[in-house]
Design a protein around this motif. Structure first.
Motif, PDB file in Angstrom:
ATOM      1  N   TYR A  20      12.900  66.809  57.542  1.00 25.99           N
ATOM      2  CA  TYR A  20      11.893  65.867  58.021  1.00 25.99           C
ATOM      3  C   TYR A  20      10.654  65.953  57.129  1.00 25.99           C
ATOM      4  O   TYR A  20      10.143  67.052  56.871  1.00 25.99           O
ATOM      5  CB  TYR A  20      11.535  66.171  59.473  1.00 25.99           C
ATOM      6  N   TYR A  21      10.170  64.775  56.716  1.00 30.55           N
ATOM      7  CA  TYR A  21       9.030  64.679  55.821  1.00 30.55           C
ATOM      8  C   TYR A  21       7.881  63.951  56.492  1.00 30.55           C
ATOM      9  O   TYR A  21       8.075  62.922  57.154  1.00 30.55           O
ATOM     10  CB  TYR A  21       9.404  63.918  54.547  1.00 30.55           C
ATOM     11  N   CYS A  22       6.709  64.460  56.268  1.00 31.68           N
ATOM     12  CA  CYS A  22       5.473  63.826  56.697  1.00 31.68           C
ATOM     13  C   CYS A  22       4.950  62.998  55.516  1.00 31.68           C
ATOM     14  O   CYS A  22       5.066  63.426  54.364  1.00 31.68           O
ATOM     15  CB  CYS A  22       4.486  64.926  57.077  1.00 31.68           C
ATOM     16  N   ALA A  23       4.385  61.826  55.798  1.00 32.60           N
ATOM     17  CA  ALA A  23       3.874  60.980  54.723  1.00 32.60           C
ATOM     18  C   ALA A  23       2.605  60.264  55.175  1.00 32.60           C
ATOM     19  O   ALA A  23       2.443  59.986  56.362  1.00 32.60           O
ATOM     20  CB  ALA A  23       4.924  59.961  54.305  1.00 32.60           C
ATOM     21  N   ALA A  24       1.757  59.954  54.223  1.00 37.65           N
ATOM     22  CA  ALA A  24       0.499  59.257  54.519  1.00 37.65           C
ATOM     23  C   ALA A  24       0.356  58.037  53.616  1.00 37.65           C
ATOM     24  O   ALA A  24       0.771  58.064  52.456  1.00 37.65           O
ATOM     25  CB  ALA A  24      -0.677  60.194  54.302  1.00 37.65           C
ATOM     26  N   GLY A  25      -0.222  56.973  54.194  1.00 41.43           N
ATOM     27  CA  GLY A  25      -0.468  55.787  53.389  1.00 41.43           C
ATOM     28  C   GLY A  25      -0.315  54.494  54.153  1.00 41.43           C
ATOM     29  O   GLY A  25      -0.677  53.421  53.651  1.00 41.43           O
TER      30      GLY A  25
ATOM     31  N   ALA B 262       0.005  69.225  58.685  1.00 40.08           N
ATOM     32  CA  ALA B 262      -1.422  69.437  58.441  1.00 40.08           C
ATOM     33  C   ALA B 262      -1.817  68.705  57.173  1.00 40.08           C
ATOM     34  O   ALA B 262      -1.255  68.967  56.095  1.00 40.08           O
ATOM     35  CB  ALA B 262      -1.714  70.924  58.304  1.00 40.08           C
ATOM     36  N   GLY B 263      -2.761  67.809  57.308  1.00 37.68           N
ATOM     37  CA  GLY B 263      -3.216  67.034  56.166  1.00 37.68           C
ATOM     38  C   GLY B 263      -4.659  67.323  55.835  1.00 37.68           C
ATOM     39  O   GLY B 263      -5.504  67.368  56.736  1.00 37.68           O
TER      40      GLY B 263
ATOM     41  N   LEU C 186      -0.228  67.481  52.272  1.00 31.26           N
ATOM     42  CA  LEU C 186       0.452  67.472  53.565  1.00 31.26           C
ATOM     43  C   LEU C 186       1.405  68.648  53.628  1.00 31.26           C
ATOM     44  O   LEU C 186       2.199  68.855  52.707  1.00 31.26           O
ATOM     45  CB  LEU C 186       1.236  66.164  53.746  1.00 31.26           C
ATOM     46  N   ILE C 187       1.324  69.404  54.721  1.00 33.78           N
ATOM     47  CA  ILE C 187       2.189  70.570  54.895  1.00 33.78           C
ATOM     48  C   ILE C 187       2.831  70.507  56.266  1.00 33.78           C
ATOM     49  O   ILE C 187       2.137  70.541  57.285  1.00 33.78           O
ATOM     50  CB  ILE C 187       1.400  71.880  54.738  1.00 33.78           C
ATOM     51  N   GLU C 188       4.171  70.424  56.285  1.00 32.57           N
ATOM     52  CA  GLU C 188       4.907  70.355  57.546  1.00 32.57           C
ATOM     53  C   GLU C 188       5.259  71.753  58.048  1.00 32.57           C
ATOM     54  O   GLU C 188       5.402  72.688  57.264  1.00 32.57           O
ATOM     55  CB  GLU C 188       6.211  69.563  57.382  1.00 32.57           C
ATOM     56  N   SER C 189       5.442  71.844  59.360  1.00 29.47           N
ATOM     57  CA  SER C 189       5.919  73.076  59.987  1.00 29.47           C
ATOM     58  C   SER C 189       6.579  72.718  61.304  1.00 29.47           C
ATOM     59  O   SER C 189       6.454  71.581  61.778  1.00 29.47           O
ATOM     60  CB  SER C 189       4.760  74.056  60.223  1.00 29.47           C
TER      61      SER C 189
END
Length: 125
Positions: free
Chosen positions: A98-103, A23-24, A4-7
């Protein structure tokens, strides 16, 4: 391997807007909910918003409801997924990494198995 890459972070005046992107990569990402968390200096990481795997279920932290909108685009064929956070009417208290996370789609950070590196959002008064 899922990444995962944040922008999209940056400096904005109070009342302004920013759009964060995440972007995941990874074929299984489209089967999981994804979320945004944030962490301000000296504070614990806190839940901001999440969206279910199909983009229908959405939950927001109370202080951002009505100002932030979470959305996602799943490209199953190419194993790429995009997560967005449209942030309007920003306030100085929104300043954080700010963090993006998946699950999953939950306010419990331990449920999420993959995290991005974070993007800084700074709101000036």
């Amino acid at each position: 391997q899922v990444q995962l890459i944040e922008s999209g972070g940056g400096l904005v005046q109070a009342g302004g807007s920013l759009r964060l992107s995440c972007a995941g990569s990874g074929r299984t990402l489209s089967s999981y909910g994804m979320g945004w968390f944030r962490q301000a200096p000296g504070k614990e990481r806190e839940f901001v918003a999440c969206v279910g795997f199909d983009g229908i279920l959405k939950n927001y932290e109370a202080s951002v409801k009505g100002r932030f909108t979470i959305s996602r685009d799943n490209d199953r064929d190419n194993a790429k997924n995009m997560l967005y956070l449209q942030m309007n009417n920003l306030k100085p208290e929104d300043t954080a990494v700010y963090y993006c996370a998946a699950g999953g789609c939950t306010s419990i950070p331990e449920v999420y198995t993959t995290w991005g590196q974070g993007t800084q959002v700074t709101v000036s008064s």
